[in-house]
Design an enzyme around this catalytic site. Structure first.
Site, PDB file in Angstrom:
ATOM      1  N   TYR A  90      27.327   9.205 -35.445  1.00 56.70           N
ATOM      2  CA  TYR A  90      26.096   8.449 -35.248  1.00 56.70           C
ATOM      3  C   TYR A  90      26.256   7.068 -35.876  1.00 56.70           C
ATOM      4  O   TYR A  90      26.876   6.945 -36.933  1.00 56.70           O
ATOM      5  CB  TYR A  90      24.917   9.190 -35.881  1.00 56.70           C
ATOM      6  CG  TYR A  90      24.641  10.538 -35.234  1.00 56.70           C
ATOM      7  CD1 TYR A  90      24.465  10.648 -33.863  1.00 56.70           C
ATOM      8  CD2 TYR A  90      24.540  11.689 -36.013  1.00 56.70           C
ATOM      9  CE1 TYR A  90      24.201  11.872 -33.271  1.00 56.70           C
ATOM     10  CE2 TYR A  90      24.280  12.921 -35.427  1.00 56.70           C
ATOM     11  CZ  TYR A  90      24.105  13.002 -34.058  1.00 56.70           C
ATOM     12  OH  TYR A  90      23.857  14.213 -33.476  1.00 56.70           O
ATOM     13  N   LYS A 122      30.069   7.116 -43.781  1.00 55.45           N
ATOM     14  CA  LYS A 122      31.407   6.631 -43.415  1.00 55.45           C
ATOM     15  C   LYS A 122      32.289   6.524 -44.668  1.00 55.45           C
ATOM     16  O   LYS A 122      33.496   6.811 -44.619  1.00 55.45           O
ATOM     17  CB  LYS A 122      31.301   5.280 -42.707  1.00 55.45           C
ATOM     18  CG  LYS A 122      30.653   5.366 -41.335  1.00 55.45           C
ATOM     19  CD  LYS A 122      31.587   6.036 -40.316  1.00 55.45           C
ATOM     20  CE  LYS A 122      31.011   6.054 -38.925  1.00 55.45           C
ATOM     21  NZ  LYS A 122      31.939   6.598 -37.919  1.00 55.45           N
ATOM     22  N   GLY A 170      17.364  -3.488 -44.403  1.00 53.70           N
ATOM     23  CA  GLY A 170      18.766  -3.066 -44.492  1.00 53.70           C
ATOM     24  C   GLY A 170      19.765  -4.065 -43.952  1.00 53.70           C
ATOM     25  O   GLY A 170      20.963  -3.795 -43.966  1.00 53.70           O
ATOM     26  N   PHE A 206      33.738  -4.691 -37.903  1.00 56.24           N
ATOM     27  CA  PHE A 206      32.579  -5.562 -38.062  1.00 56.24           C
ATOM     28  C   PHE A 206      31.758  -5.385 -36.761  1.00 56.24           C
ATOM     29  O   PHE A 206      31.565  -4.255 -36.348  1.00 56.24           O
ATOM     30  CB  PHE A 206      33.033  -6.973 -38.420  1.00 56.24           C
ATOM     31  CG  PHE A 206      33.423  -7.023 -39.902  1.00 56.24           C
ATOM     32  CD1 PHE A 206      34.523  -6.307 -40.364  1.00 56.24           C
ATOM     33  CD2 PHE A 206      32.647  -7.677 -40.828  1.00 56.24           C
ATOM     34  CE1 PHE A 206      34.849  -6.262 -41.732  1.00 56.24           C
ATOM     35  CE2 PHE A 206      32.962  -7.651 -42.195  1.00 56.24           C
ATOM     36  CZ  PHE A 206      34.054  -6.941 -42.632  1.00 56.24           C
ATOM     37  N   ASN A 207      31.269  -6.420 -36.111  1.00 53.58           N
ATOM     38  CA  ASN A 207      30.370  -6.175 -34.966  1.00 53.58           C
ATOM     39  C   ASN A 207      31.151  -6.116 -33.656  1.00 53.58           C
ATOM     40  O   ASN A 207      31.541  -7.149 -33.110  1.00 53.58           O
ATOM     41  CB  ASN A 207      29.305  -7.263 -34.910  1.00 53.58           C
ATOM     42  CG  ASN A 207      28.290  -7.108 -36.023  1.00 53.58           C
ATOM     43  OD1 ASN A 207      28.658  -7.096 -37.193  1.00 53.58           O
ATOM     44  ND2 ASN A 207      27.037  -6.954 -35.669  1.00 53.58           N
ATOM     45  N   PHE A 218      15.369 -11.216 -36.025  1.00 54.15           N
ATOM     46  CA  PHE A 218      14.907 -10.514 -37.223  1.00 54.15           C
ATOM     47  C   PHE A 218      15.128 -11.373 -38.477  1.00 54.15           C
ATOM     48  O   PHE A 218      16.063 -11.174 -39.226  1.00 54.15           O
ATOM     49  CB  PHE A 218      15.633  -9.177 -37.361  1.00 54.15           C
ATOM     50  CG  PHE A 218      15.364  -8.198 -36.249  1.00 54.15           C
ATOM     51  CD1 PHE A 218      14.101  -8.092 -35.676  1.00 54.15           C
ATOM     52  CD2 PHE A 218      16.370  -7.373 -35.773  1.00 54.15           C
ATOM     53  CE1 PHE A 218      13.844  -7.193 -34.650  1.00 54.15           C
ATOM     54  CE2 PHE A 218      16.126  -6.461 -34.750  1.00 54.15           C
ATOM     55  CZ  PHE A 218      14.864  -6.378 -34.182  1.00 54.15           C
ATOM     56  N   TYR A 276      24.014   5.509 -43.152  1.00 54.98           N
ATOM     57  CA  TYR A 276      25.125   5.344 -42.201  1.00 54.98           C
ATOM     58  C   TYR A 276      26.395   4.907 -42.948  1.00 54.98           C
ATOM     59  O   TYR A 276      27.451   5.546 -42.826  1.00 54.98           O
ATOM     60  CB  TYR A 276      24.746   4.311 -41.137  1.00 54.98           C
ATOM     61  CG  TYR A 276      25.903   3.873 -40.294  1.00 54.98           C
ATOM     62  CD1 TYR A 276      26.553   4.769 -39.455  1.00 54.98           C
ATOM     63  CD2 TYR A 276      26.378   2.558 -40.347  1.00 54.98           C
ATOM     64  CE1 TYR A 276      27.633   4.369 -38.685  1.00 54.98           C
ATOM     65  CE2 TYR A 276      27.458   2.154 -39.581  1.00 54.98           C
ATOM     66  CZ  TYR A 276      28.083   3.058 -38.754  1.00 54.98           C
ATOM     67  OH  TYR A 276      29.152   2.659 -38.000  1.00 54.98           O
TER      68      TYR A 276
HETATM   69  N1  UFG Z   1      19.308  -8.810 -34.372  1.00 56.95           N
HETATM   70  C1  UFG Z   1      18.175  -9.518 -34.039  1.00 56.95           C
HETATM   71  N2  UFG Z   1      17.427  -9.063 -33.005  1.00 56.95           N
HETATM   72  C2  UFG Z   1      17.720  -7.948 -32.301  1.00 56.95           C
HETATM   73  C3  UFG Z   1      18.877  -7.219 -32.651  1.00 56.95           C
HETATM   74  C4  UFG Z   1      19.650  -7.677 -33.704  1.00 56.95           C
HETATM   75  O1  UFG Z   1      17.860 -10.538 -34.634  1.00 56.95           O
HETATM   76  O2  UFG Z   1      16.975  -7.573 -31.375  1.00 56.95           O
HETATM   77  C5  UFG Z   1      20.149  -9.291 -35.475  1.00 56.95           C
HETATM   78  C6  UFG Z   1      20.273  -8.297 -36.594  1.00 56.95           C
HETATM   79  O3  UFG Z   1      19.227  -8.470 -37.515  1.00 56.95           O
HETATM   80  C7  UFG Z   1      21.639  -8.685 -37.170  1.00 56.95           C
HETATM   81  C8  UFG Z   1      22.420  -9.183 -35.958  1.00 56.95           C
HETATM   82  O4  UFG Z   1      21.442  -9.482 -34.965  1.00 56.95           O
HETATM   83  O5  UFG Z   1      21.492  -9.732 -38.078  1.00 56.95           O
HETATM   84  C9  UFG Z   1      23.366  -8.153 -35.408  1.00 56.95           C
HETATM   85  O6  UFG Z   1      22.642  -6.948 -35.243  1.00 56.95           O
HETATM   86  P1  UFG Z   1      23.242  -5.674 -34.499  1.00 56.95           P
HETATM   87  O7  UFG Z   1      22.179  -4.636 -34.513  1.00 56.95           O
HETATM   88  O8  UFG Z   1      23.837  -6.093 -33.211  1.00 56.95           O
HETATM   89  O9  UFG Z   1      24.449  -5.256 -35.418  1.00 56.95           O
HETATM   90  P2  UFG Z   1      24.444  -4.920 -36.988  1.00 56.95           P
HETATM   91  O10 UFG Z   1      25.075  -6.098 -37.655  1.00 56.95           O
HETATM   92  O11 UFG Z   1      23.152  -4.470 -37.507  1.00 56.95           O
HETATM   93  O12 UFG Z   1      25.311  -3.613 -36.984  1.00 56.95           O
HETATM   94  C10 UFG Z   1      26.678  -3.637 -36.963  1.00 56.95           C
HETATM   95  C11 UFG Z   1      27.178  -2.323 -36.386  1.00 56.95           C
HETATM   96  C12 UFG Z   1      26.830  -1.184 -37.309  1.00 56.95           C
HETATM   97  C13 UFG Z   1      27.282  -1.507 -38.693  1.00 56.95           C
HETATM   98  C14 UFG Z   1      26.688  -2.793 -39.160  1.00 56.95           C
HETATM   99  C15 UFG Z   1      27.104  -3.156 -40.546  1.00 56.95           C
HETATM  100  O13 UFG Z   1      26.611  -2.120 -35.119  1.00 56.95           O
HETATM  101  O14 UFG Z   1      27.448  -0.025 -36.840  1.00 56.95           O
HETATM  102  O15 UFG Z   1      27.104  -3.816 -38.282  1.00 56.95           O
HETATM  103  O16 UFG Z   1      26.107  -3.935 -41.145  1.00 56.95           O
HETATM  104  F1  UFG Z   1      26.911  -0.549 -39.563  1.00 56.95           F
END
Ligand code: UFG
Length: 327
Positions: free
Chosen positions: A75, A144, A282, A168-169, A207, A140
């Site tokens: 997940y 890991k 988070g 990373f992303n 966000f 999460y």
């Molecule tokens: N974001 C927005 N609007 C949205 C979706 C995302 O502003 O509708 C922002 C988030 O706040 C973040 C960035 O875009 O700052 C990237 O968000 P994602 O959800 O695409 O990715 P994350 O960085 O949250 O998550 C990724 C991986 C996870 C991992 C995480 C580590 O997908 O598996 O990085 O922080 F855990």
């Protein structure tokens, strides 16, 4: 090599399967299809529907004999992990315990594991090198990290060789748009932005724009999924039994949320309206990798260096598959 791939019908897993198949490896995918898509599995990879919570299914799947296992199943939604931590401990830790039991019994001694930069939490400095403290701020990342410890201890105790790759992303799609990203619900930035460009959403919500970053929005390291696939290929073919290593896999460059949205406007020609919303709980302000070690270890460098090119590959996928694999 004969390679069993758990979660091989998922986003990163399916792109890695495609790369392994292209390199001539004999691949079997083991996936419960909870989030994966069978159409994402590139032939001639074999496909087995099975769940990691089922030790008998695992034993049967491993019975033919494999040189290595790649473990993508798990997940991955940070927000959900905060709301439902036990789902994450069961799905990511307990299920990996089952997998390790089964591969130990089957005599497999090489494992590549999908880890995450979330094991670092809010890093004390940037870029993020492997030696920084591991201090996850959500279940999460914690699950890991626990698996990374299990792999370290399994190397010492029974000779497992493993490589944890901390993504990373992950983003982008196969160049021919045959496979790509399809999550339900979708929470990731780039697919959401492209859904706005397709007219499926009215706007993208940013966000938070009050972070201590150059433009106030969060900074992330966006690595193309095919660059990740190449690292997996090099990792699985070089693991030494009895060793456990963990590498940070990113490009080394961060882009803000607002930069990603602007790049997507350039690629799609759509205005992509934005609404500024509150911070998402988070979310660390900035995360980008120090890729020095992964580059040295595998003589590798990411090939998709241009954010617009990365988004363009995702855009081709989304245009040709507006409802993902249901299109
Ligand atoms: N974001 C927005 N609007 C949205 C979706 C995302 O502003 O509708 C922002 C988030 O706040 C973040 C960035 O875009 O700052 C990237 O968000 P994602 O959800 O695409 O990715 P994350 O960085 O949250 O998550 C990724 C991986 C996870 C991992 C995480 C580590 O997908 O598996 O990085 O922080 F855990």
């Amino acid at each position: 090599m004969r390679i069993l791939v758990t979660g091989g019908a998922g986003y990163v897993g399916s792109h890695c399967v495609r790369r392994l198949v292209a390199d001539g490896h004999a691949v079997t995918v083991f996936d419960n299809l909870e989030y994966g898509h069978q159409q994402a599995v590139t032939p001639p990879a074999e496909f087995v529907v099975g769940d990691l919570s089922d030790p008998d299914a695992l034993a049967r799947a491993l019975a033919p004999g494999f040189d290595a296992v790649m473990h993508f199943a798990g997940y991955t939604n940070v927000g959900e992990s905060v709301a439902e931590p036990l789902k994450y401990y069961r799905g990511n830790v307990t299920n990996t315990t089952n997998l390790l039991d089964a591969i130990r019994t089957a005599g497999v001694r090489r494992l590549v594991f999908s880890s995450t930069c979330a094991v670092f939490g809010v890093p004390e400095r940037l870029p993020i090198s492997e030696d920084l403290p591991k201090a996850p701020i959500n279940p999460y990342g914690a699950t890991k990290l626990v698996v990374e410890w299990m792999l370290r201890d399994s190397a010492a105790s029974w000779g497992l060789g493993s490589m944890a790759l901390r993504y990373f992303n992950a983003c982008g799609a196969a160049e021919d748009a045959s496979i790509g990203e399809d999550h339900t619900p979708e929470t990731h930035l780039i697919p959401i932005v492209l859904q706005v460009a397709l007219g499926q959403r009215p706007h993208v919500q940013v966000f938070g724009n009050d972070y201590p970053t150059p433009d106030g929005s969060c900074v992330r390291d966006y690595i193309h999924v095919d660059d990740l696939a190449e690292v997996h290929l090099r990792a699985v073919t070089s693991i030494e039994p009895g060793t456990a290593d963990a590498l940070n896999v990113g490009t080394g460059r961060g882009y803000s949320v607002l930069e990603v949205i602007q790049a997507a406007r350039d690629v799609t020609g759509h205005s992509i309206p934005v609404v500024i919303g509150p911070r998402r709980p988070g979310d660390p302000p900035s995360l980008y990798a120090d890729p020095t070690r992964v580059r040295q270890r595998f003589n590798w460098r990411h090939q998709h260096d241009d954010l617009r090119g990365v988004i363009a590959s995702a855009w081709r996928w989304h245009q040709s598959h507006p409802r993902g694999y249901r299109s």
